[in-house]
Design a protein around this motif. Structure first.
Motif, PDB file in Angstrom:
ATOM      1  N   PRO A   6      -3.183   5.907  -1.323  1.00 30.11           N
ATOM      2  CA  PRO A   6      -3.389   6.512   0.134  1.00 30.11           C
ATOM      3  C   PRO A   6      -4.990   6.544   0.400  1.00 30.11           C
ATOM      4  O   PRO A   6      -5.517   7.088   1.297  1.00 30.11           O
ATOM      5  CB  PRO A   6      -2.808   7.760  -0.074  1.00 30.11           C
ATOM      6  N   GLN A   7      -5.766   6.750  -0.775  1.00 31.11           N
ATOM      7  CA  GLN A   7      -7.270   6.975  -0.768  1.00 31.11           C
ATOM      8  C   GLN A   7      -8.009   5.614  -0.509  1.00 31.11           C
ATOM      9  O   GLN A   7      -9.335   5.708  -0.493  1.00 31.11           O
ATOM     10  CB  GLN A   7      -7.759   7.740  -2.187  1.00 31.11           C
ATOM     11  N   GLY A   8      -7.206   4.575  -0.423  1.00 34.85           N
ATOM     12  CA  GLY A   8      -8.199   3.435  -0.278  1.00 34.85           C
ATOM     13  C   GLY A   8      -8.421   2.705  -1.190  1.00 34.85           C
ATOM     14  O   GLY A   8      -9.078   1.574  -1.248  1.00 34.85           O
ATOM     15  N   SER A  60       1.072  -1.363   0.115  1.00 43.84           N
ATOM     16  CA  SER A  60       0.185  -0.013  -0.077  1.00 43.84           C
ATOM     17  C   SER A  60       1.006   1.244  -0.047  1.00 43.84           C
ATOM     18  O   SER A  60       1.922   1.215   0.340  1.00 43.84           O
ATOM     19  CB  SER A  60      -1.142   0.093   1.176  1.00 43.84           C
ATOM     20  N   VAL A  61       0.488   2.468  -0.511  1.00 44.96           N
ATOM     21  CA  VAL A  61       1.253   3.509  -0.627  1.00 44.96           C
ATOM     22  C   VAL A  61       0.303   4.452   0.199  1.00 44.96           C
ATOM     23  O   VAL A  61      -0.917   4.496   0.377  1.00 44.96           O
ATOM     24  CB  VAL A  61       1.115   4.291  -1.895  1.00 44.96           C
ATOM     25  N   SER A  62       0.972   4.930   1.319  1.00 43.97           N
ATOM     26  CA  SER A  62       0.247   5.982   2.260  1.00 43.97           C
ATOM     27  C   SER A  62       1.152   7.263   2.453  1.00 43.97           C
ATOM     28  O   SER A  62       2.447   7.552   2.083  1.00 43.97           O
ATOM     29  CB  SER A  62       0.312   5.258   3.786  1.00 43.97           C
ATOM     30  N   LYS A  63       0.453   8.179   2.884  1.00 44.22           N
ATOM     31  CA  LYS A  63       0.940   9.679   3.177  1.00 44.22           C
ATOM     32  C   LYS A  63       1.595   9.506   4.529  1.00 44.22           C
ATOM     33  O   LYS A  63       1.351   9.040   5.450  1.00 44.22           O
ATOM     34  CB  LYS A  63       0.010  10.511   3.087  1.00 44.22           C
ATOM     35  N   ASN A  64       2.612  10.017   4.515  1.00 38.07           N
ATOM     36  CA  ASN A  64       3.700  10.491   5.744  1.00 38.07           C
ATOM     37  C   ASN A  64       3.337  11.423   6.628  1.00 38.07           C
ATOM     38  O   ASN A  64       3.811  12.772   5.988  1.00 38.07           O
ATOM     39  CB  ASN A  64       5.507  10.437   5.563  1.00 38.07           C
ATOM     40  N   GLY A  65       2.639  11.384   7.458  1.00 36.51           N
ATOM     41  CA  GLY A  65       1.864  12.482   8.158  1.00 36.51           C
ATOM     42  C   GLY A  65       2.857  13.601   8.732  1.00 36.51           C
ATOM     43  O   GLY A  65       2.572  14.565   8.967  1.00 36.51           O
ATOM     44  N   SER A  66       4.136  13.032   9.060  1.00 34.49           N
ATOM     45  CA  SER A  66       5.131  13.993   9.509  1.00 34.49           C
ATOM     46  C   SER A  66       5.856  14.857   8.743  1.00 34.49           C
ATOM     47  O   SER A  66       6.522  15.816   8.965  1.00 34.49           O
ATOM     48  CB  SER A  66       6.346  13.025  10.295  1.00 34.49           C
ATOM     49  N   ARG A  96       5.076  16.644   4.960  1.00 34.85           N
ATOM     50  CA  ARG A  96       3.961  16.792   3.819  1.00 34.85           C
ATOM     51  C   ARG A  96       4.502  16.463   2.566  1.00 34.85           C
ATOM     52  O   ARG A  96       5.649  16.837   1.922  1.00 34.85           O
ATOM     53  CB  ARG A  96       3.669  18.176   3.740  1.00 34.85           C
ATOM     54  N   GLY A  97       3.748  15.739   1.623  1.00 32.58           N
ATOM     55  CA  GLY A  97       3.896  15.338   0.286  1.00 32.58           C
ATOM     56  C   GLY A  97       4.791  14.132   0.259  1.00 32.58           C
ATOM     57  O   GLY A  97       4.778  13.409  -0.725  1.00 32.58           O
ATOM     58  N   CYS A  98       5.199  13.610   1.381  1.00 35.51           N
ATOM     59  CA  CYS A  98       6.184  12.238   1.362  1.00 35.51           C
ATOM     60  C   CYS A  98       5.478  11.101   1.319  1.00 35.51           C
ATOM     61  O   CYS A  98       3.989  11.127   2.055  1.00 35.51           O
ATOM     62  CB  CYS A  98       7.143  12.210   2.626  1.00 35.51           C
ATOM     63  N   LEU A  99       5.520  10.277   0.604  1.00 39.82           N
ATOM     64  CA  LEU A  99       4.937   8.972   0.441  1.00 39.82           C
ATOM     65  C   LEU A  99       5.830   7.749   0.965  1.00 39.82           C
ATOM     66  O   LEU A  99       6.771   7.773   0.629  1.00 39.82           O
ATOM     67  CB  LEU A  99       4.374   8.828  -1.024  1.00 39.82           C
ATOM     68  N   LEU A 100       5.056   6.695   1.562  1.00 44.41           N
ATOM     69  CA  LEU A 100       5.464   5.711   1.882  1.00 44.41           C
ATOM     70  C   LEU A 100       5.128   4.400   1.605  1.00 44.41           C
ATOM     71  O   LEU A 100       3.853   4.146   1.214  1.00 44.41           O
ATOM     72  CB  LEU A 100       5.356   5.446   3.718  1.00 44.41           C
ATOM     73  N   ILE A 101       6.029   3.321   0.778  1.00 42.29           N
ATOM     74  CA  ILE A 101       5.759   2.057   0.463  1.00 42.29           C
ATOM     75  C   ILE A 101       5.833   1.220   1.523  1.00 42.29           C
ATOM     76  O   ILE A 101       6.623   0.829   2.238  1.00 42.29           O
ATOM     77  CB  ILE A 101       6.455   1.713  -0.641  1.00 42.29           C
ATOM     78  N   ASN A 102       4.210   0.451   1.770  1.00 44.39           N
ATOM     79  CA  ASN A 102       4.271  -0.464   3.098  1.00 44.39           C
ATOM     80  C   ASN A 102       3.918  -1.942   2.346  1.00 44.39           C
ATOM     81  O   ASN A 102       2.887  -2.162   1.856  1.00 44.39           O
ATOM     82  CB  ASN A 102       3.086  -0.061   3.782  1.00 44.39           C
ATOM     83  N   LEU A 156       7.991  -0.467  -7.992  1.00 46.14           N
ATOM     84  CA  LEU A 156       7.285   0.599  -6.888  1.00 46.14           C
ATOM     85  C   LEU A 156       7.492   1.786  -6.778  1.00 46.14           C
ATOM     86  O   LEU A 156       7.116   2.777  -6.685  1.00 46.14           O
ATOM     87  CB  LEU A 156       6.907  -0.245  -5.723  1.00 46.14           C
ATOM     88  N   GLN A 157       9.020   1.956  -6.484  1.00 49.61           N
ATOM     89  CA  GLN A 157       9.596   3.321  -6.256  1.00 49.61           C
ATOM     90  C   GLN A 157       9.602   4.261  -7.354  1.00 49.61           C
ATOM     91  O   GLN A 157       9.214   5.275  -7.112  1.00 49.61           O
ATOM     92  CB  GLN A 157      11.206   2.726  -5.737  1.00 49.61           C
ATOM     93  N   GLY A 158       9.856   3.642  -8.378  1.00 53.64           N
ATOM     94  CA  GLY A 158       9.425   4.269  -9.617  1.00 53.64           C
ATOM     95  C   GLY A 158       8.348   4.888  -9.885  1.00 53.64           C
ATOM     96  O   GLY A 158       7.986   6.162 -10.349  1.00 53.64           O
ATOM     97  N   ILE A 159       7.355   4.044  -9.862  1.00 51.44           N
ATOM     98  CA  ILE A 159       5.874   4.521  -9.940  1.00 51.44           C
ATOM     99  C   ILE A 159       5.347   5.445  -9.000  1.00 51.44           C
ATOM    100  O   ILE A 159       4.937   6.374  -9.495  1.00 51.44           O
ATOM    101  CB  ILE A 159       4.873   3.224  -9.533  1.00 51.44           C
ATOM    102  N   VAL A 160       5.946   5.339  -7.684  1.00 47.12           N
ATOM    103  CA  VAL A 160       5.361   6.480  -6.742  1.00 47.12           C
ATOM    104  C   VAL A 160       6.217   7.781  -7.112  1.00 47.12           C
ATOM    105  O   VAL A 160       5.310   8.787  -6.673  1.00 47.12           O
ATOM    106  CB  VAL A 160       5.957   5.658  -5.340  1.00 47.12           C
ATOM    107  N   GLU A 161       7.357   7.642  -7.441  1.00 44.10           N
ATOM    108  CA  GLU A 161       8.025   8.890  -7.802  1.00 44.10           C
ATOM    109  C   GLU A 161       7.265   9.429  -8.865  1.00 44.10           C
ATOM    110  O   GLU A 161       7.237  10.793  -8.969  1.00 44.10           O
ATOM    111  CB  GLU A 161       9.481   8.536  -8.091  1.00 44.10           C
ATOM    112  N   LYS A 162       7.130   8.868  -9.865  1.00 46.07           N
ATOM    113  CA  LYS A 162       6.374   9.455 -11.199  1.00 46.07           C
ATOM    114  C   LYS A 162       5.134  10.026 -10.850  1.00 46.07           C
ATOM    115  O   LYS A 162       4.553  11.132 -11.087  1.00 46.07           O
ATOM    116  CB  LYS A 162       6.416   8.467 -12.165  1.00 46.07           C
TER     117      LYS A 162
END
Length: 252
Positions: A178-180, A58-64, A66-72, A128-134
């Motif tokens: 991140p939107q489920g 899953s891809v989630s937003k890093n609350g700490s 802004r704009g940072c995404l995490l791959i879980n 996955l890293q490439g997809i999230v970055e793009k």
């Protein structure tokens, strides 16, 4: 649970003050937990598709930040190769004539299989890293209008692997946004055509004329298409326009 270094059962038992049989039982438990973890996140896409999907992360937003995404990843084994090969020791054993020609042949085949498994795991992580970055803007907003066209070849060149490996890595796999929403990985390589089709499906929750659809595509998704093009896409998707809906309602 997932040690980076290759450690023997005897060494593990000594460091943990356990018997070898106890270590084996613990390893079996860890493997079962890993398998359970993968099946605990079943894909819903498979229900409406002939393709069987495996949800890997899953891809989630890093609350700490802004704009940072995490791959879980749903299983740590998806993150990296799970087998470590001691090539120096392997070459030492080979040079000592410890194996027959047939055994060497089988050993080399086994090493290649292990390397392939590790490569596939590592490839998935890179993809996955490439997809999230793009698609960072898309993941943060959930707005399909922010989805950037991307080709598998483009990503392959960026992460320095063959495009065929990207194709294999995304086949039958999906992630949660991140939107489920669950999206197949191939969704992020669909290009402009799929973007328009998805936008049309979102818009046509209410009856609109082709002109109204064209306006909404431009305002909501920054997609410029005239009425004729809209009609072609709509007919292909077998979606009725607002004009047809109104006529059907008048007949009733």
């Amino acid at each position: 649970m997932y040690c980076e270094n290759a450690v023997s059962l005897k060494q593990t038992a000594g460091e943990c003050n356990l018997s070898i049989s106890e270590v084996k039982k613990l390893m079996e438990l860890v493997n079962n937990v890993s398998l359970y973890n993968e099946f605990y996140h079943p894909s819903t896409l498979s229900l409406n598709s002939r393709v069987h999907y495996t949800k890997v992360a899953s891809v989630s937003k890093n609350g700490s930040e802004r704009g940072c995404l995490l791959i879980n990843f749903f299983s740590p084994q998806w993150v990296r190769g799970i087998y470590k090969i001691d090539y120096d020791k392997l070459e030492y054993l080979k040079s000592g004539k410890n194996f027959s020609e047939e055994e060497l042949k089988r050993l080399n085949g086994l090493i290649k299989d292990i390397e392939l498994i590790n490569t596939r795991k590592t490839t998935l992580y890179k993809v996955l890293q490439g997809i999230v970055e793009k698609q960072k803007t898309y993941f943060n907003s959930g707005d399909i209008g922010n989805l950037q066209p991307q080709q598998q070849k483009e990503l392959a060149e960026k992460i320095n692997i063959d495009s065929s490996l990207v194709c294999r890595a995304i086949k039958g796999r999906s992630i949660d946004t991140p939107q489920g929403e669950e999206k197949p990985l191939k969704f992020f390589f669909s290009g402009e055509k799929a973007k328009i089709e998805s936008a049309l499906r979102n818009i046509m929750t209410r009856p609109y004329t082709d002109e109204q659809i064209s306006d909404r595509l431009k305002k909501q998704y920054k997609i410029n298409r005239d009425r004729r093009t809209v009609r072609e896409y709509r007919n292909k998707l077998k979606i009725s326009s607002g004009v047809h809906w109104n006529k059907n309602n008048d007949k009733k």
